[in-house]
Design a protein around this motif. Structure first.
Motif, PDB file in Angstrom:
ATOM      1  N   ILE A  47       0.855  -1.189   0.000  1.00 16.18           N
ATOM      2  CA  ILE A  47       0.000   0.000   0.000  1.00 16.18           C
ATOM      3  C   ILE A  47       0.891   1.239   0.000  1.00 16.18           C
ATOM      4  CG2 ILE A  47      -1.809   1.263   1.214  1.00 16.18           C
ATOM      5  CD1 ILE A  47      -2.675  -1.360   2.487  1.00 16.18           C
ATOM      6  N   LYS A 103       1.362   5.511  -0.205  1.00 10.39           N
ATOM      7  CA  LYS A 103       0.688   6.724   0.262  1.00 10.39           C
ATOM      8  C   LYS A 103       1.078   7.890  -0.640  1.00 10.39           C
ATOM      9  CE  LYS A 103       1.902   8.557   4.244  1.00 10.39           C
ATOM     10  NZ  LYS A 103       2.019   8.823   5.698  1.00 10.39           N
ATOM     11  N   THR A 153      -4.360  13.080   1.334  1.00 11.78           N
ATOM     12  CA  THR A 153      -3.640  11.808   1.250  1.00 11.78           C
ATOM     13  C   THR A 153      -4.522  10.776   0.566  1.00 11.78           C
ATOM     14  OG1 THR A 153      -2.417  12.287   3.288  1.00 11.78           O
ATOM     15  CG2 THR A 153      -2.476   9.995   2.549  1.00 11.78           C
ATOM     16  N   PRO A 204      -4.525   6.642  -0.975  1.00 12.44           N
ATOM     17  CA  PRO A 204      -3.793   5.371  -1.051  1.00 12.44           C
ATOM     18  C   PRO A 204      -3.699   4.857  -2.484  1.00 12.44           C
ATOM     19  CG  PRO A 204      -6.034   4.968  -0.344  1.00 12.44           C
ATOM     20  CD  PRO A 204      -5.899   6.463  -0.476  1.00 12.44           C
TER      21      PRO A 204
END
Length: 250
Positions: free
Chosen positions: A185, A187, A203, A205
């Protein structure tokens, strides 16, 4: 949907938003990705992901993309008696597997040192942990070597990438993920700055995972490592025996 169409959709949305009554104040920054999942298949050679967005007025945009944190071991080689051997090593914890920064201007011109430290903007500002009691000079040398190796592997940006403004409010940039990009994952952070202060942030993902037959083999190897090793040895022995048999017949 193409990058141009995506940006056009953002512009249309902003126009409609301006026509409609809104009791709440609009967000100073809106950003999104052209795709939120990257699938690594057998023929994967790398891919670009488009980041696009809009601001509520003038300002500078900084984008930070970082991969999952992991432990990295750095070894230093030395030549002894004409042979290269491992001379020393150092481990770092909390190292992003992938790290890229993009901005519309030079980072030093728009982001104060305090903000770079707080938001870890730049590889020199990453809060990684070295071994306890390690000599600070040694830490800097090993960390510089690790960053240099990741830059060569295209996993760290050697230079700040360019964020381009399309008019006073719309912006875009592309992030390239090479064929050797680690899974996990990711960011994606976007900052809007005015006069050295962050006035908006977002932000998002991004998921990078293996897909297809390669993913099944990868999962099997990790879940059944002993069995996978035995099967690999058996296949290698069988292939060697078959090759020897064919050549003897020839």
């Amino acid at each position: 949907m193409t990058g141009t169409a995506l940006i056009g959709a953002v512009a249309l949305g902003l126009a409609l938003h301006g026509l409609a009554p809104s009791p709440a104040k609009a967000e100073p920054l809106i950003a999104d990705l052209s795709e939120h999942r990257v699938s690594i298949t057998t023929g994967f050679v790398g891919t670009d992901v488009l980041l696009f967005g809009a601001t509520d007025g003038e300002g500078d945009v900084v984008v930070v993309v970082r991969g999952p944190a992991r432990r990295e071991l750095v070894r230093r080689k030395n030549r002894i008696g004409g042979i290269w051997v491992n001379d020393a090593e150092m481990a770092f914890d909390g190292v992003p597997a992938f790290y890229v920064v993009a901005a519309n201007r030079a980072i030093a011109e728009i982001v104060p040192e305090a903000l770079r430290t707080r938001h870890e903007i730049g590889s020199g500002y990453l809060r990684v942990k070295a071994e306890k009691g390690a000599d600070p000079k040694e830490v800097r040398q090993f960390w510089s070597a690790l960053v240099r190796n990741k830059e060569l592997d295209q996993l760290y940006g050697k230079e700040t990438r360019r964020v381009r403004f399309l008019g006073p409010r719309l912006f875009r940039t592309k992030v390239f993920f090479p064929a050797n990009v680690p899974t996990g994952i990711y960011k994606v952070e976007v900052f809007l700055l005015r006069k050295g202060a962050v006035v908006g942030a977002q932000t998002t993902p991004l998921f990078i995972s293996k897909a297809g037959l390669g993913a099944e083999v990868f999962e099997f190897a990790h879940r059944n490592s002993a069995l996978y090793g035995i099967m690999a040895i058996a296949i290698a022995l069988a292939a060697g025996w078959l090759a020897g048999f064919v050549f003897r017949k020839a």
